[in-house]
Motif scaffolding. Structure first.
Motif, PDB file in Angstrom:
ATOM      1  N   GLU A  30     -62.135  28.393 -11.756  1.00 55.71           N
ATOM      2  CA  GLU A  30     -62.974  28.105 -10.586  1.00 55.71           C
ATOM      3  C   GLU A  30     -64.423  28.299 -10.988  1.00 55.71           C
ATOM      4  O   GLU A  30     -64.729  29.126 -11.844  1.00 55.71           O
ATOM      5  CB  GLU A  30     -62.607  29.067  -9.444  1.00 55.71           C
ATOM      6  N   VAL A  41     -73.581  21.653  -5.040  1.00 52.15           N
ATOM      7  CA  VAL A  41     -72.115  21.591  -5.004  1.00 52.15           C
ATOM      8  C   VAL A  41     -71.638  20.188  -5.366  1.00 52.15           C
ATOM      9  O   VAL A  41     -70.699  20.019  -6.154  1.00 52.15           O
ATOM     10  CB  VAL A  41     -71.597  22.006  -3.613  1.00 52.15           C
ATOM     11  N   LYS A  81     -69.144  19.260  -8.388  1.00 51.95           N
ATOM     12  CA  LYS A  81     -67.869  18.593  -8.091  1.00 51.95           C
ATOM     13  C   LYS A  81     -67.724  17.285  -8.875  1.00 51.95           C
ATOM     14  O   LYS A  81     -66.614  16.897  -9.245  1.00 51.95           O
ATOM     15  CB  LYS A  81     -67.750  18.318  -6.593  1.00 51.95           C
ATOM     16  N   SER A 110     -63.075  19.261 -12.467  1.00 52.70           N
ATOM     17  CA  SER A 110     -61.890  19.040 -11.631  1.00 52.70           C
ATOM     18  C   SER A 110     -61.341  20.333 -11.048  1.00 52.70           C
ATOM     19  O   SER A 110     -60.450  20.305 -10.199  1.00 52.70           O
ATOM     20  CB  SER A 110     -60.797  18.347 -12.449  1.00 52.70           C
ATOM     21  N   VAL A 154     -64.636  24.286  -6.845  1.00 49.84           N
ATOM     22  CA  VAL A 154     -66.021  24.736  -6.772  1.00 49.84           C
ATOM     23  C   VAL A 154     -66.188  25.429  -5.424  1.00 49.84           C
ATOM     24  O   VAL A 154     -65.927  24.835  -4.377  1.00 49.84           O
ATOM     25  CB  VAL A 154     -67.016  23.562  -6.891  1.00 49.84           C
ATOM     26  N   GLY A 156     -68.037  18.839  -0.601  1.00 49.66           N
ATOM     27  CA  GLY A 156     -66.754  18.994  -1.281  1.00 49.66           C
ATOM     28  C   GLY A 156     -66.390  20.396  -1.696  1.00 49.66           C
ATOM     29  O   GLY A 156     -65.433  20.576  -2.470  1.00 49.66           O
ATOM     30  N   ASP A 193     -64.640  23.773  -2.166  1.00 52.90           N
ATOM     31  CA  ASP A 193     -63.218  24.054  -1.986  1.00 52.90           C
ATOM     32  C   ASP A 193     -62.954  25.325  -1.198  1.00 52.90           C
ATOM     33  O   ASP A 193     -61.833  25.532  -0.716  1.00 52.90           O
ATOM     34  CB  ASP A 193     -62.544  24.156  -3.364  1.00 52.90           C
TER      35      ASP A 193
END
Length: 336
Positions: free
Chosen positions: A89, A121, A125, A129, A132, A160, A162
Motif C-alpha cells: 500500500e 492521489v 493511482k 496498482s 493508495v 480514487g 482506496d
C-alpha cells in the motif's frame, strides 16, 4: 457492515519509532495487523539511498509505505518505486504537524488544499496498482473540522483513494508542538462516524486515543471499517498479542510475551551478524512486560547493557530471565 480485512487493525506510522526492526517485532506479535513505515519524503526516495530507506523484511507483509510530499509528479514517481520494492500500500501523509513538514508545505498543511491532495492521489493511482490511501486530521487551525474533513474526503475519494485514515483531532500548526498535537486538541469520533455514513463504500479507519481492544471492537462493530493504534501499540506492545484472536478471529501469532521474544530472537541474531547494534532492535521492546513483576529490571538491563559495544543476544536472554525467574528478579530489584 462487512469489514475489509486489510484495514481492520493497523499500527500507525510513527517517526523514529516504526522502523523495520519495530515492524518485524510487531509482526511477531500479530500476523494480521497492517504495518506502516515511518513517513519517507519523496525527495529522500527520489534522490536518497533507496535501498536503505525502503528496506524491509519479507515477514513484515502486509506493510505500507507512507509518503510525505505535495508534488503530484514526485509522489507518483515515489509511489512507483515503493510498489517496485513490493510494498502492499502507498499512504499519503496529510496529518503530520511538525515544523519540518510545514517548511516543506506538506503533511497537515495540505488539509487546506483538498484539490491538490486529490491531484496527488490521482497521480499515484495512475502509476501503481496497489492501494493508495490517505491519512489526515480533522482540519488545521481555525478550519471548521466538518467542512475541512468532508472537503478533503470528497476530493481524494473522487480521485480514487482506496481508504481514508482519520486521526480524529485537529492539528494546530500555530501554537502547539508536534507532541502537544497528539494530545491537546480534543478527539471527535463523531465526525469520523459521520464521514463513514456519508461515504459508505470507502473504508474509513479511525485513529487517535484508542488504547483498549474492547474500545476498538465497539468502533468496528458500530461505526468504522478499521482502527489504527499508535503510541498504545508501541509503549504497550503486549496489546498486539490479542489482536489476531479478538479482531480477526484467528489463532494468535505468539501465545504470550515470552514466546514472542523467542520468535524475535532469530531476527535479532541475523541483524547482529549484519552489524546492526543490539539497542537498535531492543529499544522497541522495552514496554513488552509493562505491569509485570520484573519489568523494571528487564528495561534497565536492556537500556544499560544493550548499548555497550559488542552487546549481543545474550543480553536479551539475560533481561528475559529477570521477568521469567522470580529469584533473579528479586535480587535485581533489591539491588536497584
Amino acid at each position: 457492515m462487512k469489514l475489509d480485512q486489510r484495514f481492520i487493525f493497523s499500527v500507525a506510522p510513527m517517526m523514529e519509532w516504526t522502523d523495520r526492526h519495530c515492524r518485524f517485532f510487531h509482526r511477531v506479535l500479530s500476523r494480521h495487523a497492517r504495518l506502516y513505515t515511518e513517513m519517507v519524503t519523496t525527495a529522500a526516495i527520489l534522490r536518497g539511498h533507496r535501498d536503505r530507506l525502503l528496506a524491509y523484511d519479507a515477514a513484515e507483509h502486509p506493510v505500507a509505505l507512507q509518503l510525505g510530499g505535495s508534488d503530484p509528479a514526485d509522489l507518483a514517481a515515489a509511489a512507483a518505486i515503493g510498489a517496485d520494492f513490493g510494498y502492499d500500500e502507498i499512504n499519503l501523509n496529510i496529518g503530520c504537524p511538525s515544523d519540518r513538514v510545514q517548511e516543506g508545505a506538506f503533511g497537515a498543511c495540505l488539509m487546506r488544499e483538498p484539490a491538490l491532495v486529490g491531484d496527488c492521489v490521482a497521480a499515484m493511482k495512475a502509476r501503481v496498482s496497489i492501494p493508495v490511501t490517505v491519512k489526515c486530521r480533522l482540519g488545521v487551525d481555525d478550519q471548521d473540522p466538518q467542512e475541512a474533513l468532508h472537503a478533503l474526503a470528497e476530493s481524494v475519494i473522487a480521485a480514487g483513494a482506496d481508504a481514508l485514515i482519520v486521526h480524529a483531532r485537529k492539528a494546530w500548526l500555530k501554537g502547539l508542538s508536534p507532541r502537544e498535537n497528539r494530545d491537546v486538541p480534543p478527539l471527535d469520533y463523531g465526525l469520523v462516524h459521520a464521514l463513514k455514513q456519508r461515504f459508505p463504500q470507502t473504508p474509513v479507519i479511525l485513529n487517535g486515543g484508542l488504547v483498549r481492544l474492547d474500545q476498538m471492537q465497539e468502533q468496528l462493530q458500530q461505526h468504522v471499517d478499521g482502527v489504527m493504534v499508535g503510541r498504545a501499540a508501541y509503549q504497550d506492545p503486549a496489546l498486539l498479542l490479542d489482536v489476531d484472536r479478538l479482531l480477526f478471529g484467528a489463532e494468535p501469532a505468539a501465545e504470550d510475551a515470552f514466546a514472542a521474544i523467542e520468535l524475535f530472537m532469530p531476527y535479532v541474531e541475523r541483524r547482529l551478524a549484519e552489524g546492526v547494534p543490539l539497542h537498535a532492535m531492543t529499544r522497541h521492546i522495552l514496554g513488552l512486560f509493562n505491569g509485570r513483576k520484573g519489568a523494571r529490571a528487564w528495561r534497565r538491563h536492556l537500556a544499560t547493557e544493550g548499548v555497550k559495544p559488542g552487546a549481543d543476544a545474550r543480553i536479551l536472554r539475560e533481561a528475559l530471565a529477570y521477568v521469567r525467574d522470580p529469584a533473579r528478579r528479586d535480587m535485581a530489584e533489591a539491588a536497584a
